[in-house]
Motif scaffolding. Structure first.
Motif, PDB file in Angstrom:
ATOM      1  N   MET A   1       9.569  44.018 -37.744  1.00  0.00           N
ATOM      2  CA  MET A   1       9.424  45.244 -37.239  1.00  0.00           C
ATOM      3  C   MET A   1      10.469  46.470 -36.986  1.00  0.00           C
ATOM      4  SD  MET A   1       6.404  46.600 -34.449  1.00  0.00           S
ATOM      5  CE  MET A   1       5.821  45.342 -33.285  1.00  0.00           C
ATOM      6  N   GLU A   2      11.909  45.679 -36.248  1.00  0.00           N
ATOM      7  CA  GLU A   2      13.011  46.065 -36.057  1.00  0.00           C
ATOM      8  C   GLU A   2      13.802  46.898 -36.733  1.00  0.00           C
ATOM      9  OE1 GLU A   2      13.912  48.617 -32.920  1.00  0.00           O
ATOM     10  OE2 GLU A   2      12.842  46.895 -32.695  1.00  0.00           O
ATOM     11  N   GLY A   3      13.600  46.652 -37.912  1.00  0.00           N
ATOM     12  CA  GLY A   3      14.736  46.248 -38.758  1.00  0.00           C
ATOM     13  C   GLY A   3      13.555  47.787 -39.808  1.00  0.00           C
ATOM     14  N   LEU A   4      12.360  47.565 -40.222  1.00  0.00           N
ATOM     15  CA  LEU A   4      11.430  48.695 -40.898  1.00  0.00           C
ATOM     16  C   LEU A   4      11.371  49.963 -40.358  1.00  0.00           C
ATOM     17  CD1 LEU A   4       7.815  46.653 -41.943  1.00  0.00           C
ATOM     18  CD2 LEU A   4       9.355  47.224 -43.030  1.00  0.00           C
ATOM     19  N   PHE A   5      11.201  49.864 -38.965  1.00  0.00           N
ATOM     20  CA  PHE A   5      11.911  51.593 -38.214  1.00  0.00           C
ATOM     21  C   PHE A   5      13.181  51.237 -38.405  1.00  0.00           C
ATOM     22  CE2 PHE A   5       9.521  49.856 -33.942  1.00  0.00           C
ATOM     23  CZ  PHE A   5       7.453  49.251 -35.083  1.00  0.00           C
ATOM     24  N   VAL A   6      14.145  50.715 -38.318  1.00  0.00           N
ATOM     25  CA  VAL A   6      15.615  51.436 -38.964  1.00  0.00           C
ATOM     26  C   VAL A   6      15.633  52.122 -40.542  1.00  0.00           C
ATOM     27  CG1 VAL A   6      17.573  50.725 -38.480  1.00  0.00           C
ATOM     28  CG2 VAL A   6      16.208  50.079 -37.143  1.00  0.00           C
ATOM     29  N   ARG A   7      14.887  51.162 -41.673  1.00  0.00           N
ATOM     30  CA  ARG A   7      15.366  51.793 -42.949  1.00  0.00           C
ATOM     31  C   ARG A   7      14.104  53.473 -43.231  1.00  0.00           C
ATOM     32  NH1 ARG A   7      12.452  48.403 -47.287  1.00  0.00           N
ATOM     33  NH2 ARG A   7      12.722  50.520 -49.034  1.00  0.00           N
ATOM     34  N   SER A   8      13.030  53.485 -42.025  1.00  0.00           N
ATOM     35  CA  SER A   8      11.837  54.537 -42.385  1.00  0.00           C
ATOM     36  C   SER A   8      12.882  55.612 -41.604  1.00  0.00           C
ATOM     37  CB  SER A   8      10.821  54.334 -41.324  1.00  0.00           C
ATOM     38  OG  SER A   8      10.493  55.291 -41.289  1.00  0.00           O
ATOM     39  N   ILE A   9      13.780  55.344 -40.611  1.00  0.00           N
ATOM     40  CA  ILE A   9      14.487  56.361 -40.075  1.00  0.00           C
ATOM     41  C   ILE A   9      16.029  56.755 -40.890  1.00  0.00           C
ATOM     42  CG2 ILE A   9      16.729  57.160 -38.273  1.00  0.00           C
ATOM     43  CD1 ILE A   9      14.665  54.899 -35.986  1.00  0.00           C
ATOM     44  N   GLU A  10      16.714  55.646 -41.529  1.00  0.00           N
ATOM     45  CA  GLU A  10      17.397  56.153 -41.879  1.00  0.00           C
ATOM     46  C   GLU A  10      17.313  56.691 -43.590  1.00  0.00           C
ATOM     47  OE1 GLU A  10      19.717  51.994 -41.796  1.00  0.00           O
ATOM     48  OE2 GLU A  10      20.095  52.934 -39.826  1.00  0.00           O
ATOM     49  N   GLU A  11      16.319  55.921 -44.396  1.00  0.00           N
ATOM     50  CA  GLU A  11      15.555  56.226 -45.589  1.00  0.00           C
ATOM     51  C   GLU A  11      14.900  56.901 -45.681  1.00  0.00           C
ATOM     52  OE1 GLU A  11      15.539  52.702 -48.046  1.00  0.00           O
ATOM     53  OE2 GLU A  11      17.587  51.596 -46.636  1.00  0.00           O
ATOM     54  N   ASN A  12      13.926  57.371 -44.245  1.00  0.00           N
ATOM     55  CA  ASN A  12      13.362  58.272 -44.312  1.00  0.00           C
ATOM     56  C   ASN A  12      11.701  58.237 -45.243  1.00  0.00           C
ATOM     57  OD1 ASN A  12      12.945  61.210 -43.145  1.00  0.00           O
ATOM     58  ND2 ASN A  12      13.125  62.189 -44.516  1.00  0.00           N
ATOM     59  N   ILE A  13      11.358  56.793 -45.305  1.00  0.00           N
ATOM     60  CA  ILE A  13      10.412  55.996 -45.889  1.00  0.00           C
ATOM     61  C   ILE A  13       9.064  55.906 -44.589  1.00  0.00           C
ATOM     62  CG2 ILE A  13       9.790  53.030 -46.393  1.00  0.00           C
ATOM     63  CD1 ILE A  13      13.000  53.069 -47.473  1.00  0.00           C
ATOM     64  N   PRO A  14       8.030  56.104 -45.558  1.00  0.00           N
ATOM     65  CA  PRO A  14       6.452  56.009 -45.121  1.00  0.00           C
ATOM     66  C   PRO A  14       6.513  54.647 -45.017  1.00  0.00           C
ATOM     67  CG  PRO A  14       6.829  57.708 -47.037  1.00  0.00           C
ATOM     68  CD  PRO A  14       7.977  56.665 -47.451  1.00  0.00           C
ATOM     69  N   LEU A  15       5.888  54.053 -43.104  1.00  0.00           N
ATOM     70  CA  LEU A  15       4.969  52.720 -43.008  1.00  0.00           C
ATOM     71  C   LEU A  15       3.911  53.242 -42.612  1.00  0.00           C
ATOM     72  CD1 LEU A  15       8.026  51.776 -40.282  1.00  0.00           C
ATOM     73  CD2 LEU A  15       7.896  51.454 -42.671  1.00  0.00           C
ATOM     74  N   GLU A  16       2.836  51.993 -43.087  1.00  0.00           N
ATOM     75  CA  GLU A  16       1.566  52.445 -42.928  1.00  0.00           C
ATOM     76  C   GLU A  16       1.454  51.601 -40.903  1.00  0.00           C
ATOM     77  OE1 GLU A  16      -1.176  50.621 -45.630  1.00  0.00           O
ATOM     78  OE2 GLU A  16       0.106  52.467 -47.445  1.00  0.00           O
ATOM     79  N   MET A  17       0.955  52.234 -40.305  1.00  0.00           N
ATOM     80  CA  MET A  17       1.037  50.901 -39.326  1.00  0.00           C
ATOM     81  C   MET A  17      -0.886  51.005 -38.775  1.00  0.00           C
ATOM     82  SD  MET A  17       1.942  52.744 -36.007  1.00  0.00           S
ATOM     83  CE  MET A  17       0.960  54.268 -35.386  1.00  0.00           C
ATOM     84  N   ILE A  18      -1.513  49.950 -38.463  1.00  0.00           N
ATOM     85  CA  ILE A  18      -3.073  49.892 -37.835  1.00  0.00           C
ATOM     86  C   ILE A  18      -2.547  50.304 -36.362  1.00  0.00           C
ATOM     87  CG2 ILE A  18      -4.756  48.293 -37.073  1.00  0.00           C
ATOM     88  CD1 ILE A  18      -4.129  47.592 -40.220  1.00  0.00           C
ATOM     89  N   TYR A  19      -2.612  51.127 -35.515  1.00  0.00           N
ATOM     90  CA  TYR A  19      -2.752  50.737 -34.258  1.00  0.00           C
ATOM     91  C   TYR A  19      -4.196  50.913 -32.888  1.00  0.00           C
ATOM     92  CZ  TYR A  19      -0.506  53.545 -30.046  1.00  0.00           C
ATOM     93  OH  TYR A  19      -0.254  54.148 -28.913  1.00  0.00           O
ATOM     94  N   LEU A  20      -3.617  51.027 -32.073  1.00  0.00           N
ATOM     95  CA  LEU A  20      -4.884  50.508 -31.031  1.00  0.00           C
ATOM     96  C   LEU A  20      -4.895  51.604 -30.135  1.00  0.00           C
ATOM     97  CD1 LEU A  20      -7.473  48.785 -29.944  1.00  0.00           C
ATOM     98  CD2 LEU A  20      -5.665  47.219 -28.881  1.00  0.00           C
ATOM     99  N   ALA A  21      -5.469  52.362 -30.254  1.00  0.00           N
ATOM    100  CA  ALA A  21      -5.444  53.875 -28.915  1.00  0.00           C
ATOM    101  C   ALA A  21      -6.083  53.004 -27.790  1.00  0.00           C
ATOM    102  CB  ALA A  21      -5.954  54.819 -29.639  1.00  0.00           C
ATOM    103  N   GLU A  22      -5.621  54.241 -26.684  1.00  0.00           N
ATOM    104  CA  GLU A  22      -5.845  53.781 -24.884  1.00  0.00           C
ATOM    105  C   GLU A  22      -7.542  53.725 -25.045  1.00  0.00           C
ATOM    106  OE1 GLU A  22      -3.664  53.040 -22.638  1.00  0.00           O
ATOM    107  OE2 GLU A  22      -2.105  53.019 -23.955  1.00  0.00           O
ATOM    108  N   ASN A  23      -8.185  54.431 -25.848  1.00  0.00           N
ATOM    109  CA  ASN A  23      -9.912  54.120 -25.866  1.00  0.00           C
ATOM    110  C   ASN A  23      -9.831  53.110 -27.053  1.00  0.00           C
ATOM    111  OD1 ASN A  23      -9.113  55.214 -28.539  1.00  0.00           O
ATOM    112  ND2 ASN A  23     -10.841  56.970 -27.960  1.00  0.00           N
ATOM    113  N   LYS A  24      -9.463  52.256 -26.803  1.00  0.00           N
ATOM    114  CA  LYS A  24      -9.615  50.909 -27.890  1.00  0.00           C
ATOM    115  C   LYS A  24     -10.108  51.049 -29.186  1.00  0.00           C
ATOM    116  CE  LYS A  24      -8.294  49.083 -24.262  1.00  0.00           C
ATOM    117  NZ  LYS A  24      -7.523  48.049 -24.048  1.00  0.00           N
ATOM    118  N   GLU A  25     -10.439  52.588 -29.799  1.00  0.00           N
ATOM    119  CA  GLU A  25     -10.016  52.707 -31.106  1.00  0.00           C
ATOM    120  C   GLU A  25      -9.005  52.317 -32.288  1.00  0.00           C
ATOM    121  OE1 GLU A  25     -11.980  56.381 -31.870  1.00  0.00           O
ATOM    122  OE2 GLU A  25     -13.295  56.746 -30.548  1.00  0.00           O
TER     123      GLU A  25
END
Length: 74
Positions: A1-25
């Protein structure tokens, strides 16, 4: 995961994320990472069109964007 974050920062590459919000959605976001800490990532969210902060522990999945880019044939 760390490598994807760095690549997104350095190369402006979009990432797709599935996220669990605080309200559990669950939400699916496409984002470009701007900053990473031990607990959070700050990223430009293409859905909301603004910088958002996400808790790393709530990220369920993250990968490079898979949607095909618009390409014009010449």
């Amino acid at each position: 995961m760390e490598g994807l974050f760095v690549r997104s920062i350095e190369e402006n590459i979009p990432l797709e994320m599935i996220y669990l919000a605080e309200n559990k959605e669950l939400s699916q976001r496409t984002l470009i990472v701007k900053e990473v800490t031990e607990e959070y990532i700050r990223a430009y969210c293409l859905l909301r069109k603004q910088i958002r902060t996400f808790k790393r522990e709530n990220i369920l999945s993250i990968m490079p964007e898979t949607r095909p880019k618009n390409r014009f044939l010449h």
